[in-house]
Enzyme design. Structure first.
Site, PDB file in Angstrom:
ATOM      1  N   GLY A  72       0.717  -1.643  -0.238  1.00  0.00           N
ATOM      2  CA  GLY A  72      -0.300   0.087  -0.023  1.00  0.00           C
ATOM      3  C   GLY A  72       0.597   1.417  -0.377  1.00  0.00           C
ATOM      4  O   GLY A  72      -0.350   2.624  -0.321  1.00  0.00           O
ATOM      5  N   GLY A  73       2.254   1.134  -0.184  1.00  0.00           N
ATOM      6  CA  GLY A  73       3.150   2.274  -0.381  1.00  0.00           C
ATOM      7  C   GLY A  73       2.429   3.680  -1.248  1.00  0.00           C
ATOM      8  O   GLY A  73       2.204   5.028  -0.791  1.00  0.00           O
ATOM      9  N   CYS A 132      10.302  -3.365  -9.016  1.00  0.00           N
ATOM     10  CA  CYS A 132      11.253  -2.227  -8.807  1.00  0.00           C
ATOM     11  C   CYS A 132      12.133  -3.724  -8.786  1.00  0.00           C
ATOM     12  O   CYS A 132      13.390  -3.847  -8.520  1.00  0.00           O
ATOM     13  CB  CYS A 132      10.928  -2.578  -7.396  1.00  0.00           C
ATOM     14  SG  CYS A 132      11.237  -4.373  -6.777  1.00  0.00           S
TER      15      CYS A 132
END
Ligand SMILES: C[S@@+](CC[C@H](N)C(=O)[O-])C[C@H]1O[C@@H](n2cnc3c(N)ncnc32)[C@H](O)[C@@H]1O
Length: 472
Positions: free
Chosen positions: A292-293, A409
């Protein structure tokens, strides 16, 4: 250099519960957990440290040393294995794993810290006596005395193959990355020796703790009041804690108005939110939202425009984390547990969509010291269909004229450009949007239209972002 885990899974004899030198004992326990249980150092260490502090065994300096010993030993495992292999008279795979952990801890103290040689050897031999017994402590003593004969540079001259003969093998040993990872990072980064060496070095540095002040809920100015806090490099919402510290102790973080978030992740959300759109801008989707970042930052940015954020995540418990991250969001949002490849929403019903897909994480090696040794090239094949499926669904979920952000990422080309190229071939009704102007002031973003961030150039994780507009 070996690409395989050097340790057998079974441990030797159980060790006696030790009494002395709680720092090294705790470091050993953490290494055993990482090795035996496939645990993550960043998850194993905090509870061990907390317990040691509660028991009164540790002060802050002890905690810092234990953390350095565990992270440094794990990161540098490839280099230390090469050194230890030339100090032990049998293959490392035949050395009992707990013994190897003690030897690696000793090698790190000797070659990777400023601990004086005699202290490093005697403390490690004492640790061996307590956790392995007297017989094996003698073996540890003999091996570490050999390790102590040279410093790190001296060892690298002896154990790393010459650069000119095999550049990737050389870099693999010197900078402690598996050879296939060196190769993949270099393919993506391009350029000559200097750049890849800087990147590999940056992967071995501890990353700073970066906070995000979620707009409408907290301000960067407010966070700058914290000790040793300085503004972020690129994101207007970022604040860096140059001396680490405990983000959980900061009121704004505790309340969820701010969070811990790498600046690379902040830039992904900022670029997607900033992509120009014709027509309505009311409905945003984060299709892979857990934990949820990015959803929390997107939610706050959507709120500034009165837009709704739908945050979707396949795993129920991670959807729970997303709900927690979005709790208190100043605008409307929904959290749903759904498979992003079988959408629970109507096609073409969103104006902006993010898919931050599951990947190897090769761009975040700074944070997960053991990750580089666990990943295998075969993992790429495992992720490939899911990454393509999630991007395809994202393109079907966005309206004509809307924008999709595809993020990873990992800078591995098989997870970045190859996925985008494959999927766009089947979607001729799309255009790549140049993401670089959406990150003003950020240098070295590549040739575009996609962007690749790098730890050594930007101080961020190596996040990748392609922005794609649906044109018909
Ligand atoms: C890289 S993480 C996303 C990180 C997140 N964007 C953030 O900033 O906190 C990828 C997420 O995708 C989720 N995921 C995996 N398969 C999925 C699927 N088929 N549909 C939706 N989410 C999925 C994983 O559980 C994981 O939480």
């Amino acid at each position: 250099m070996s690409e395989q885990p050097r340790r057998a899974r079974t441990s030797g004899k159980p060790y006696r519960r030790p009494k002395k030198d709680p720092v090294r004992i705790l470091a050993f326990e953490a290494l055993r957990a990482v090795d035996e249980r496939d645990a993550y150092a960043n998850l194993v260490l905090p509870p061990l440290l907390r317990k040691a502090r509660e028991n009164g065994d540790f002060d802050a300096r002890d905690a810092a040393l234990a953390t350095e010993l565990v992270y440094g030993t794990l990161r540098r495992q490839g280099t230390y294995d090469a050194v230890l292999a030339s100090c032990v008279d049998r293959p490392l795979g035949e050395v009992d794993p707990p013994v190897l952990d003690v030897l690696s801890l000793g090698a790190h103290q000797l070659l990777g810290t400023r601990i004086p040689t005699h202290a490093a050897v005697s403390a490690t031999v004492e640790l061996a006596r307590v956790v392995l017994g007297d017989g094996r402590a003698k073996f540890v003593n003999a091996v570490l005395r050999k390790v102590a004969q040279h410093d790190l540079d001296g060892w690298l001259e002896r154990v790393a193959p010459p650069y000119d003969e095999d550049p990737e093998d050389h870099l693999s040993v010197v900078h402690s990355h598996p050879r296939w990872v060196v190769s993949a990072l270099w393919d993506s980064l391009g350029g000559g020796r200097a750049g890849i060496e800087e990147l590999l070095r940056a992967d071995n540095d501890r990353p700073e703790v970066t906070l995000v002040a979620r707009p409408g809920r907290a301000t960067a100015e407010e966070l700058l009041d914290e000790d040793a806090a300085v503004p972020g490099r690129w994101s207007p919402y970022a604040v860096r804690l140059t001396e680490g510290g405990e983000p959980g102790a900061i009121a704004a973080v505790r309340d969820g108005r701010a969070g811990v978030q790498d600046e690379g992740s902040q830039l992904v959300a900022i670029a997607l939110a900033g992509a120009p759109l014709d027509g309505p801008d009311r409905r945003w989707l984060d299709g892979c939202a857990g934990p949820g970042g990015k959803a929390a930052l997107l939610g706050a940015l959507a709120a500034e425009r009165g837009a709704l954020l739908v945050a979707s995540e396949k795993q129920t418990h991670r959807a729970g984390l997303v709900a927690k991250a979005l709790d208190g969001n100043p605008g409307p949002y929904q959290v749903i547990a759904a498979d992003g490849t079988r959408p629970a929403w109507r096609p073409g019903s969103f104006d902006r969509v993010l898919v931050d897909v599951p990947c190897t994480g090769l761009g975040a090696l700074r944070r997960r010291p053991e990750a580089r040794w666990r990943r295998r090239p075969e993992d790429l094949e495992g992720f490939a269909p899911l990454q393509r499926g999630l991007l395809r669904t994202a393109l079907e979920s966005v309206r004509v004229g809307g924008v999709v952000g595809y993020a990873t990422c990992s800078p591995h080309l098989a997870e970045t450009r190859a996925v985008v190229a494959d999927v766009l071939k089947q979607h001729p009704d799309t255009d790549l949007v140049d993401a670089r102007p959406l990150l003003p002031g950020v240098p070295d973003l590549g040739e575009g239209p996609d962007v690749q961030l790098w730890p050594h150039l930007h101080g961020t994780d190596a996040m990748y972002l392609a922005l794609i507009r649906r044109t018909g």
